[in-house]
Design a protein around this motif. Structure first.
Motif, PDB file in Angstrom:
ATOM      1  N   LEU A 130       0.848  -1.183   0.000  1.00 22.59           N
ATOM      2  CA  LEU A 130       0.000   0.000   0.000  1.00 22.59           C
ATOM      3  C   LEU A 130       0.884   1.234   0.000  1.00 22.59           C
ATOM      4  CD1 LEU A 130      -3.095   0.363   0.260  1.00 22.59           C
ATOM      5  CD2 LEU A 130      -2.779   0.540   2.714  1.00 22.59           C
ATOM      6  N   TYR A 131       0.550   2.209  -0.841  1.00 22.54           N
ATOM      7  CA  TYR A 131       1.300   3.472  -0.795  1.00 22.54           C
ATOM      8  C   TYR A 131       0.346   4.642  -0.944  1.00 22.54           C
ATOM      9  CZ  TYR A 131       4.685   7.118  -1.418  1.00 22.54           C
ATOM     10  OH  TYR A 131       5.409   8.251  -1.233  1.00 22.54           O
ATOM     11  N   ALA A 132       0.369   5.557   0.006  1.00 19.30           N
ATOM     12  CA  ALA A 132      -0.432   6.783  -0.038  1.00 19.30           C
ATOM     13  C   ALA A 132      -1.890   6.488  -0.419  1.00 19.30           C
ATOM     14  CB  ALA A 132       0.193   7.789  -1.003  1.00 19.30           C
ATOM     15  N   GLY A 133      -2.473   5.480   0.205  1.00 18.84           N
ATOM     16  CA  GLY A 133      -3.883   5.214   0.022  1.00 18.84           C
ATOM     17  C   GLY A 133      -4.254   4.410  -1.206  1.00 18.84           C
ATOM     18  N   ARG A 134      -3.252   3.987  -1.967  1.00 17.42           N
ATOM     19  CA  ARG A 134      -3.536   3.145  -3.132  1.00 17.42           C
ATOM     20  C   ARG A 134      -2.698   1.875  -3.072  1.00 17.42           C
ATOM     21  NH1 ARG A 134      -3.017   7.585  -7.871  1.00 17.42           N
ATOM     22  NH2 ARG A 134      -5.066   8.559  -7.633  1.00 17.42           N
TER      23      ARG A 134
END
Lengths: 313, 313
Positions: free
Chosen positions: A224-228
């Motif tokens: 997961l990165y920055a909500g995506r």
């Protein structure tokens, strides 16, 4: 068949969109690792999975969470509450704050099985002692009479795991269960969690920022990165050939035997806040291979990268 | 290379409890620890919580008074110095603390935090912007408060403060323990660069053997207050079963190298109530009757170890 399924789940708090179309699933006997740095949205995903977003003023703005085939949104709050603790167990990050300091250990575990399984005091205590023994706690009956401050961090984390197991759950969500612990104790806890999944056929959603933990324990991994979601799939192929540069960078953050001095660089910068998500691919300001396309357009698919596998451009 | 720091038989005894009806209990937090630290060297100290590594760090800077032993910094006997002389000497040694959340005053701006070491020494502080830039923070941050910073940024401020008076020795007490792995790698890269640029000498305390092996030239392994092994090179194979167990507890980020973690079972014995023999005997797979009755001393070879049954070199 998957026990917990998130399909294109988006989450907002107020007007701020935090999670963007997260899809993942965990089946019985399976361990899914959810990885990312602090601020990626891992814990928020866990809250969404348990239907606890209203606690922090959040709401699901798109997609659906299904537990055992049932849509969580279609349930009443009473139904959801009867799932949590009973069929979904939760292990929190910090065992020092997860226990009530003025209640004896045993009573804190007993209450779960009395509430959810309708056991009597005596039955609940017998079950508690049994659980503690399974978690390899010596002299479990004595420990049940102890106060939290009398136990070490590793012991407390096992108590928290016992609380999660007391309702005889099908799914355990563990939010960074080993981060606050020593390496030797971490190894013990990871060992215990792995054994529980194999012996009881539990499903485990393990939240961590440590790719080493994922490699040692998980069947599948979702990054997961920055909500995506950056990337999702079975553990072995993702470690052998990470498709997303963020996955590669996370793996490269762990010092290993024989690594040359100076080889460890970390990931430059930090995870952006939700009010300042970058355009296009949200990882592009920190990505060593970002191109004009990455700044302009959000990548789709899995891995969510315009140039997966670090293809030359 | 001359020795910057030389420590001989350093011991710290703490007393607790005691009252009308209770006799005070004593524990040895640090027991007869000896080592030397050459100028420009990075010496690691590794061990689990409660092994005395943080106490050792504080003793070395005389932040707490030792019960016994000798402490020489660049030839000067630190224990013989008057408070005024010690304060003057402190310019040359600094410390970076574990928790960047509690080690920065929340009411100070970064400029004020960075001016404090100079105020203590009666000097005029230079431009805080330049100090921030040496640790990779923008100079414009000087008027920010700690709460506006992420954990990694705060730790950079902690490092900038430690370097303010251009010390020779920096004691790093688990500077990355509360950070994400990605930020940990950034901080370690920063420390490596600063060491090269300024010829610093580090005493690096950590519970992560993998990180210590990556970063340090030599490693002291501590268990319950005593040094049980000195690794002469960072890549030396362990001779003490405890060091071997620490190594086996590491999470290698490679699913092809899954192994039985948790080589160690059992809890660390209470430091108030140490067993008569080797303190590690209760958890050691190689322990014999000899280990349970006599305490092994650190031998004086090229690769010192305190064990009756060491592993093959």
């Amino acid at each position: 068949m998957s026990l917990l399924q998130l399909a294109d789940v988006s989450v907002s708090i107020g007007q701020v969109a935090l999670l963007d179309r997260i899809s993942l699933s965990v089946g019985k006997g399976e361990i899914l690792g959810l990885v990312g740095e602090s601020g990626s949205g891992k814990s928020l995903t866990a809250l969404a999975a348990m239907g606890l977003l209203p606690l922090i003023g959040g709401r699901i703005t798109g997609g659906a969470v299904a537990f055992d085939g049932q849509d969580m949104a279609a349930m009443t709050e009473v139904q959801r509450r009867s799932l949590r603790g009973r069929r979904i167990g939760f292990v929190s990050q910090n065992p020092m704050t997860a226990l009530d300091p003025v209640t004896r250990i045993g009573a804190q575990i007993d209450v779960v099985s009395r509430l959810h399984l309708g056991l009597t005091r005596a039955q609940a205590r017998a079950r508690t002692v049994d659980l503690l023994t399974q978690l390899r706690i010596p002299e479990a009956a004595t420990v049940a009479e102890a106060w939290p401050h009398q136990l070490s961090g590793g012991m407390k984390q096992r108590i928290v795991i016992a609380m999660a197991l007391a309702g005889d759950p099908d799914l355990i969500i563990a939010d960074e269960p080993t981060t606050a612990l020593d390496v030797t104790v971490q190894a013990q806890i990871i060992q215990i969690l792995g054994a529980l999944v194999r012996e009881r056929g539990l499903a485990l959603l393990l939240i961590t920022h440590d790719m080493g933990v994922v490699a040692q324990l998980c069947d599948r991994v979702a990054v997961l990165y920055a909500g995506r979601l950056a990337e999702e799939g079975p553990t072995a192929p993702i470690f052998a050939a990470p498709g997303h540069p963020y996955t590669r960078a996370l793996i490269g953050c762990i010092p290993t035997e024989g690594m040359a001095k100076g080889a460890l660089q970390g990931i430059p910068g930090t995870v952006p806040g939700a009010l300042a998500f970058p355009s296009g691919c949200r990882f592009h300001p920190r990505c060593p291979q970002a191109q004009a396309l990455c700044r302009a357009e959000a990548p789709q698919g899995n891995p969510a990268c315009h140039f997966p596998g670090g293809a030359d451009v | 290379m001359s020795d910057l720091l030389s420590v001989t038989g350093l011991t710290k005894r703490f007393q607790s409890g005691g009252g009308l009806f209770q006799r005070p209990r004593a524990m040895m937090a640090v027991r007869e620890v000896s080592f030397t630290l050459a100028r420009g060297e990075v010496l690691g100290v590794v061990g689990e919580s409660g092994c005395g590594k943080s106490t050792l760090a504080r003793l070395v800077l005389r932040l707490i008074e030792p019960t016994g032993g000798e402490l020489r910094f660049d030839g000067t006997d630190l224990r013989a110095l008057s408070p005024a002389a010690l304060r003057k000497m402190r310019q040359r040694m600094a410390m970076v603390f574990q928790d960047p959340y509690s080690s920065l005053d929340p009411r100070f701006t970064l400029a004020q935090i960075l001016a404090e070491p100079f105020a203590v020494q009666g000097q005029t502080p230079p431009d805080p912007g330049a100090m921030l830039e040496t640790v990779g923070l923008p100079a414009t941050m000087a008027q920010s408060h700690p709460h506006q910073l992420s954990g990694g940024q705060r730790q950079r401020v902690g490092i900038a403060r430690a370097l303010a008076l251009s010390p020779d020795l920096v004691v790093l007490d688990e500077p990355t323990a509360s950070l994400d792995v990605s930020i940990q790698a950034q901080i370690v890269a920063l420390l490596t660069r600063l060491r090269q640029d300024r010829g610093l000498t580090y005493l690096f305390i950590s519970h992560d053997l993998g990180l210590v092996r990556y970063f340090c030239d030599r490693v002291l392994v501590m268990y319950l207050g005593a040094v049980v092994e000195v690794l002469p090179r960072a890549d030396a194979p362990p001779r003490h079963p405890y060091t071997a167990a620490l190594q086996a507890s590491a999470f290698v980020p490679d699913p092809a190298q899954r192994r039985t973690l948790a080589a160690l079972t059992g809890e660390i014995p209470s430091p108030f109530d140490l067993p008569p023999g080797c303190a590690f005997a209760g958890r050691c797979p190689r322990a014999s009757d000899l280990c349970r009755t006599r305490r092994p001393a650190l031998d004086q070879g090229p690769h010192p170890v305190a064990c009756f049954h060491p592993l093959k070199d």
